[in-house]
Design an enzyme around this catalytic site. Sequence first.
Site, PDB file in Angstrom:
ATOM      1  CB  ILE A 126      46.557  63.323  37.596  1.00 25.52           C
ATOM      2  CG1 ILE A 126      45.522  64.444  37.688  1.00 25.52           C
ATOM      3  CG2 ILE A 126      45.913  61.945  37.680  1.00 25.52           C
ATOM      4  CD1 ILE A 126      44.641  64.566  36.454  1.00 25.52           C
ATOM      5  CD  GLU A 130      41.863  68.585  48.143  1.00 25.23           C
ATOM      6  OE1 GLU A 130      42.291  69.369  47.286  1.00 25.23           O
ATOM      7  OE2 GLU A 130      41.097  68.929  49.072  1.00 25.23           O
ATOM      8  CB  ILE A 160      49.057  60.780  44.479  1.00 25.51           C
ATOM      9  CG1 ILE A 160      48.191  61.817  45.217  1.00 25.51           C
ATOM     10  CG2 ILE A 160      49.449  61.272  43.090  1.00 25.51           C
ATOM     11  CD1 ILE A 160      46.805  62.018  44.625  1.00 25.51           C
ATOM     12  CD  GLN A 243      42.448  58.418  26.788  1.00 28.80           C
ATOM     13  OE1 GLN A 243      41.969  58.939  25.786  1.00 28.80           O
ATOM     14  NE2 GLN A 243      43.764  58.391  27.008  1.00 28.80           N
ATOM     15  CD  GLU A 244      41.226  58.543  36.055  1.00 27.81           C
ATOM     16  OE1 GLU A 244      41.552  58.125  37.180  1.00 27.81           O
ATOM     17  OE2 GLU A 244      41.009  59.745  35.813  1.00 27.81           O
ATOM     18  CD  GLN A 281      25.105  20.244  37.522  1.00 25.53           C
ATOM     19  OE1 GLN A 281      24.641  20.355  38.652  1.00 25.53           O
ATOM     20  NE2 GLN A 281      24.425  19.718  36.497  1.00 25.53           N
ATOM     21  CD  GLN A 338      35.379  29.103  48.025  1.00 22.78           C
ATOM     22  OE1 GLN A 338      35.881  30.125  48.483  1.00 22.78           O
ATOM     23  NE2 GLN A 338      34.987  28.092  48.794  1.00 22.78           N
ATOM     24  CG  LEU A 339      36.178  27.297  41.227  1.00 24.27           C
ATOM     25  CD1 LEU A 339      35.955  27.562  39.751  1.00 24.27           C
ATOM     26  CD2 LEU A 339      35.425  26.044  41.666  1.00 24.27           C
ATOM     27  N   GLY A 341      40.833  26.478  46.000  1.00 26.78           N
ATOM     28  CA  GLY A 341      40.918  25.947  47.361  1.00 26.78           C
ATOM     29  C   GLY A 341      41.967  26.685  48.176  1.00 26.78           C
TER      30      GLY A 341
END
Length: 382
Positions: A126, A130, A160, A243-244, A281, A338-339, A341
């Site tokens: 679709i 533009e 597109i 729906q999209e 933690q 990030q976790l 590394g």
Amino acid sequence: MKRRLYEAEHEAYRKSIGGYLEKAVVPNYAQWELDGIVPRSLFAELGELGVLGFAVPEEFGGAGVRDFRFNAVLQEESARLAVSPATLGPALQADICLPYFLEFANAEQRARWLPGIASGELITAIAMTEPGTGSDLSGIRTRAVRDGDSYVLDGAKTFITNGVNADLVIVAVRTGEHRHQGISLIVVERGTPGFERGRRLEKIGLHAQDTAELGFAGARVPAANLLGAEGEGFFGLTRNLAQERVSCAVAAVAQAAAALDWTINYVRERKAFGKPIGALQNTRFVLAEAATEIDIAQQFVDRCIEELNAGELTGVDAAKAKWWTTELLGRVTDKCLQLHGGYGYMIEYPIARAWADARAARIYAGSTEIMKEIVGRDLDLS
């Protein structure tokens, strides 16, 4: 929190489509990323499995089942296996393009196009955006002028999805001067004189999904390819955008959940200062936040799917789901990278690809800013 969206038939389908993706897509995915496109055979194979034709009436080769939960399963399994960009094109065909053919095509058009769409022989796209017009659909400038039994199209479209592979492109065109009632939908077929595909666009992410520029220079299209009534295209677009946008939300939550799972597994094994980094933690707090937000978002998206199936989903609720979940996806993939590394920045790790792929979700199908504007207007503040 336990999900209550799916029934036994959906879980059986999940097992089936998950097995197919593991066997046929995962081993080829890296090459498709390098190629910048998936082979047409992927559509044909998914068509044979029934993935593209759930909602297509049985007389045209489909299952005749309008249940978006099956569409959602494909998105979730693709995310779990880190191959979402490879199935973005087929998902666009089933989730976004197909409703236009089901709702607006006349009897002749349905007989001509639906069997090929369901089988994957015909690939759809679709074309709304533009070069000078993004989320503002009323600003479309590509023009179609009636000339006898044809429309003559002039203009350009960009960004597109399926633009290279597509055989049928639903093109939003201007057929009148009225800002909204002057827009129509015309299906342009592969091989139409004056219809040209420009370059395949190079993107930051989503490399396995082809994105192209399309051009129309005096492209002569049969008037029989007008989809719906002339001048009613804008209302068709806005109606189907709900729906999209739910499709985008489904994918976003699924991809965020996948990123979280990969990261949990990684921090259990990766050590720093003599113990797994999952024991720190900060790691626990970051992942606790992600797990909580994903769980909450999942419940809202599941509810949207239920309302979509019932024909009750509003454009406002779809906009809420789209902007919140895609922003969540960006936060989660960034924290999860990030976790990881330094390894998180290596393209061989799925989190790196997911992080790059996630960025576009806040732009396509209506940017976050446009979604907030839709929600804000509904508040009747002025």
